[in-house]
Design a protein around this motif. Sequence first.
Motif, PDB file in Angstrom:
ATOM      1  N   GLU A  37       6.213  -1.514  -3.657  1.00 51.74           N
ATOM      2  CA  GLU A  37       7.617  -1.175  -3.401  1.00 51.74           C
ATOM      3  C   GLU A  37       8.047   0.116  -4.085  1.00 51.74           C
ATOM      4  O   GLU A  37       8.956   0.810  -3.620  1.00 51.74           O
ATOM      5  N   ARG A  38       7.395   0.489  -5.203  1.00 53.57           N
ATOM      6  CA  ARG A  38       7.794   1.700  -5.913  1.00 53.57           C
ATOM      7  C   ARG A  38       7.525   2.966  -5.104  1.00 53.57           C
ATOM      8  O   ARG A  38       8.070   4.019  -5.398  1.00 53.57           O
ATOM      9  N   ALA A  39       6.661   2.855  -4.084  1.00 52.59           N
ATOM     10  CA  ALA A  39       6.424   4.007  -3.220  1.00 52.59           C
ATOM     11  C   ALA A  39       7.572   4.236  -2.248  1.00 52.59           C
ATOM     12  O   ALA A  39       7.715   5.332  -1.701  1.00 52.59           O
ATOM     13  N   LEU A  40       8.405   3.209  -2.041  1.00 54.24           N
ATOM     14  CA  LEU A  40       9.449   3.306  -1.028  1.00 54.24           C
ATOM     15  C   LEU A  40      10.855   3.212  -1.582  1.00 54.24           C
ATOM     16  O   LEU A  40      11.814   3.642  -0.944  1.00 54.24           O
ATOM     17  N   VAL A  41      10.998   2.638  -2.781  1.00 53.15           N
ATOM     18  CA  VAL A  41      12.323   2.428  -3.357  1.00 53.15           C
ATOM     19  C   VAL A  41      12.301   2.835  -4.825  1.00 53.15           C
ATOM     20  O   VAL A  41      11.337   2.576  -5.528  1.00 53.15           O
ATOM     21  N   GLY A  42      13.372   3.474  -5.285  1.00 49.48           N
ATOM     22  CA  GLY A  42      13.490   3.800  -6.692  1.00 49.48           C
ATOM     23  C   GLY A  42      13.160   5.241  -6.999  1.00 49.48           C
ATOM     24  O   GLY A  42      12.940   6.081  -6.122  1.00 49.48           O
ATOM     25  N   ALA A  43      13.099   5.517  -8.314  1.00 49.32           N
ATOM     26  CA  ALA A  43      12.959   6.897  -8.766  1.00 49.32           C
ATOM     27  C   ALA A  43      11.654   7.545  -8.310  1.00 49.32           C
ATOM     28  O   ALA A  43      11.595   8.750  -8.096  1.00 49.32           O
ATOM     29  N   GLY A  44      10.586   6.754  -8.182  1.00 52.39           N
ATOM     30  CA  GLY A  44       9.293   7.333  -7.808  1.00 52.39           C
ATOM     31  C   GLY A  44       9.106   7.526  -6.322  1.00 52.39           C
ATOM     32  O   GLY A  44       8.125   8.130  -5.880  1.00 52.39           O
ATOM     33  N   ALA A  45      10.036   6.986  -5.510  1.00 51.14           N
ATOM     34  CA  ALA A  45       9.891   7.080  -4.059  1.00 51.14           C
ATOM     35  C   ALA A  45      10.166   8.504  -3.583  1.00 51.14           C
ATOM     36  O   ALA A  45      11.044   9.188  -4.092  1.00 51.14           O
ATOM     37  N   ARG A  46       9.412   8.926  -2.583  1.00 53.74           N
ATOM     38  CA  ARG A  46       9.586  10.268  -2.034  1.00 53.74           C
ATOM     39  C   ARG A  46       9.615  10.188  -0.515  1.00 53.74           C
ATOM     40  O   ARG A  46       9.089   9.252   0.083  1.00 53.74           O
ATOM     41  N   ASP A  47      10.216  11.201   0.091  1.00 54.64           N
ATOM     42  CA  ASP A  47      10.270  11.240   1.550  1.00 54.64           C
ATOM     43  C   ASP A  47       8.875  11.209   2.149  1.00 54.64           C
ATOM     44  O   ASP A  47       8.662  10.626   3.219  1.00 54.64           O
ATOM     45  N   ALA A  48       7.904  11.832   1.455  1.00 55.42           N
ATOM     46  CA  ALA A  48       6.540  11.871   1.976  1.00 55.42           C
ATOM     47  C   ALA A  48       5.938  10.476   2.084  1.00 55.42           C
ATOM     48  O   ALA A  48       5.163  10.188   2.991  1.00 55.42           O
ATOM     49  N   HIS A  49       6.304   9.590   1.148  1.00 55.36           N
ATOM     50  CA  HIS A  49       5.790   8.223   1.194  1.00 55.36           C
ATOM     51  C   HIS A  49       6.311   7.502   2.425  1.00 55.36           C
ATOM     52  O   HIS A  49       5.558   6.872   3.174  1.00 55.36           O
ATOM     53  N   ARG A  50       7.623   7.599   2.627  1.00 53.71           N
ATOM     54  CA  ARG A  50       8.222   6.910   3.770  1.00 53.71           C
ATOM     55  C   ARG A  50       7.741   7.525   5.080  1.00 53.71           C
ATOM     56  O   ARG A  50       7.500   6.815   6.058  1.00 53.71           O
ATOM     57  N   SER A  51       7.575   8.841   5.097  1.00 56.83           N
ATOM     58  CA  SER A  51       7.071   9.495   6.302  1.00 56.83           C
ATOM     59  C   SER A  51       5.669   9.007   6.632  1.00 56.83           C
ATOM     60  O   SER A  51       5.333   8.760   7.794  1.00 56.83           O
ATOM     61  N   GLY A  52       4.826   8.832   5.592  1.00 57.11           N
ATOM     62  CA  GLY A  52       3.474   8.323   5.814  1.00 57.11           C
ATOM     63  C   GLY A  52       3.479   6.927   6.384  1.00 57.11           C
ATOM     64  O   GLY A  52       2.695   6.594   7.275  1.00 57.11           O
ATOM     65  N   VAL A  53       4.401   6.080   5.890  1.00 59.51           N
ATOM     66  CA  VAL A  53       4.531   4.719   6.404  1.00 59.51           C
ATOM     67  C   VAL A  53       4.973   4.725   7.861  1.00 59.51           C
ATOM     68  O   VAL A  53       4.440   3.993   8.704  1.00 59.51           O
ATOM     69  N   GLU A  54       5.961   5.564   8.162  1.00 63.91           N
ATOM     70  CA  GLU A  54       6.456   5.623   9.542  1.00 63.91           C
ATOM     71  C   GLU A  54       5.368   6.108  10.498  1.00 63.91           C
ATOM     72  O   GLU A  54       5.252   5.620  11.634  1.00 63.91           O
ATOM     73  N   ASP A  55       4.538   7.071  10.036  1.00 67.54           N
ATOM     74  CA  ASP A  55       3.430   7.547  10.873  1.00 67.54           C
ATOM     75  C   ASP A  55       2.436   6.429  11.158  1.00 67.54           C
ATOM     76  O   ASP A  55       1.938   6.287  12.289  1.00 67.54           O
ATOM     77  N   LEU A  56       2.144   5.630  10.146  1.00 62.09           N
ATOM     78  CA  LEU A  56       1.207   4.521  10.323  1.00 62.09           C
ATOM     79  C   LEU A  56       1.734   3.524  11.352  1.00 62.09           C
ATOM     80  O   LEU A  56       1.000   3.069  12.233  1.00 62.09           O
ATOM     81  N   GLN A  76      -1.823   8.031  -1.626  1.00 62.85           N
ATOM     82  CA  GLN A  76      -2.436   8.060  -0.296  1.00 62.85           C
ATOM     83  C   GLN A  76      -1.401   8.343   0.789  1.00 62.85           C
ATOM     84  O   GLN A  76      -1.637   9.138   1.695  1.00 62.85           O
ATOM     85  N   LEU A  77      -0.253   7.678   0.704  1.00 66.12           N
ATOM     86  CA  LEU A  77       0.775   7.862   1.725  1.00 66.12           C
ATOM     87  C   LEU A  77       1.227   9.315   1.806  1.00 66.12           C
ATOM     88  O   LEU A  77       1.557   9.814   2.882  1.00 66.12           O
ATOM     89  N   ALA A  78       1.269   9.991   0.661  1.00 60.77           N
ATOM     90  CA  ALA A  78       1.720  11.388   0.641  1.00 60.77           C
ATOM     91  C   ALA A  78       0.616  12.370   0.995  1.00 60.77           C
ATOM     92  O   ALA A  78       0.877  13.564   1.138  1.00 60.77           O
ATOM     93  N   SER A  79      -0.615  11.871   1.156  1.00 60.64           N
ATOM     94  CA  SER A  79      -1.741  12.747   1.490  1.00 60.64           C
ATOM     95  C   SER A  79      -1.634  13.210   2.939  1.00 60.64           C
ATOM     96  O   SER A  79      -1.512  12.388   3.849  1.00 60.64           O
ATOM     97  N   PRO A  80      -1.657  14.514   3.219  1.00 60.91           N
ATOM     98  CA  PRO A  80      -1.523  15.006   4.599  1.00 60.91           C
ATOM     99  C   PRO A  80      -2.576  14.397   5.521  1.00 60.91           C
ATOM    100  O   PRO A  80      -3.761  14.334   5.184  1.00 60.91           O
ATOM    101  N   GLY A  81      -2.136  13.929   6.681  1.00 63.04           N
ATOM    102  CA  GLY A  81      -3.055  13.378   7.671  1.00 63.04           C
ATOM    103  C   GLY A  81      -3.560  11.992   7.361  1.00 63.04           C
ATOM    104  O   GLY A  81      -4.489  11.503   8.027  1.00 63.04           O
ATOM    105  N   PHE A  82      -2.938  11.302   6.380  1.00 64.97           N
ATOM    106  CA  PHE A  82      -3.435   9.992   5.976  1.00 64.97           C
ATOM    107  C   PHE A  82      -3.418   8.999   7.140  1.00 64.97           C
ATOM    108  O   PHE A  82      -4.404   8.302   7.398  1.00 64.97           O
TER     109      PHE A  82
END
Length: 432
Positions: free
Chosen positions: A309-328, A279-285
């Motif tokens: 936490e795996r969405a924000l830290v570790g091998a599975g984390a991506r910039d898109a996840h953190r960007s989605g969190v920051e947008d929220l 969801q976090l990586a979904s455009p416009g979420f």
Amino acid sequence: MSSVYDPQRLGALAASELMDAAREETFDRLTRLASRMLRVPCSVMTLVDGDRQFFLSEDGMRPELAATRETPLSHSFCKHVVDRSAPLVVTDAREDALVADNLATRDLDVIAYCGVPLRLDDGHVIGAFCAIEPDPREWSAGDVELLSDLAALATEAITLREGRSERRFTHAAPPALAPASASVPVLDPRLETLAAALPAAIAEGAIEIGYTPLVHLASGDTWGFAARAAWNGLDHDELLALAHHDGVVVALGEHVLDRACRDLGPHDTGLVVDATATQLASPGFAERVVATLAAHGIAPRALVLAVDERALVGAGARDAHRSGVEDLRELGVAVGLDGAGTGSVTLSELAALPIDLVLLAPELAQAAHARTAAASLGAAQALALGAIGGGIADDQDVARLAQLGCVTGHGPHFGALIGPHAVGLRLLSPPR
């Protein structure tokens, strides 16, 4: 060495799935801490099976050993800790009858050794937590006590590691379809049917939504609810896993949020809803979340999106996840780190995360994990993060978490999952 080869102990070790496991920061943090606090060049957490010892974690070991992560039992002092189920203290191995002929002394310069049992929750000793010196050393009772405390923390981490393993909706394929060396996970036929029906169920509003009360620990007042979905016998976590497998988790998540906003909007109460990495990586979420809140007259500040936490830290984390969190967060929605305290996030990582609060793993409400809960809440307080406790089962859990500084929480102690029509009654009812 009968205890080393005990079938029940070896079975428990195999069932733990720790042998040959990838390195984990949770355990590495403990061995680094042992080296610093005991002022030794090397600390090791070993697992001992019938013919070798495996280094679950090490700090300061020779590069070649750190790479192979194992030795035969001929080079193991830890096997004696397992056999004795008790600490082993060696001042000078060359003069100790028990280990004088151990090849670790000749080949690995293990001269002084202090090791304590590494136990599973069921009592089986699966290895040792040890400190090593290349020169003679007199170990103190305090040294043994410190290693014992760190080994207890390792046991807690192992228990939490097992407890947070995701349920797998799989069964082994028939032998004819699987390689001889491994079973191939395949989706259960019943779940294949459910997966095919899930998109239509979401579109038709057939997903059941229940609410877990969120309570102020001091007063017992209900301040909000966590939304939980269910469908066709699948609970919330199972349903999310199935939705991931079927690729409709974004639609499911947005449906749950919309239903929860519709149910809770009239009550001016807080709301916690899960948000997956997909969801976090979904455009416009973030914009869709805020639009849903506005449609039901809910202020963004009333919502907490719980992010694994795996969405924000570790091998599975991506910039898109953190960007989605920051947008929220920029749009006024609070973001919480779900399952906090399970050991995967270091303090420095936690300090750098774009979050507003932590949602403690339910296991941390138990007395057995009080130290981990204290560390997690202490870190949250130091970083000015809010905290929500989970898994609260009785008055003792309430008192323990409250004493550690946790202000709010949820769990069976505060009542079962309730339907949307009971929300209003719950808010009007007196505190427990």
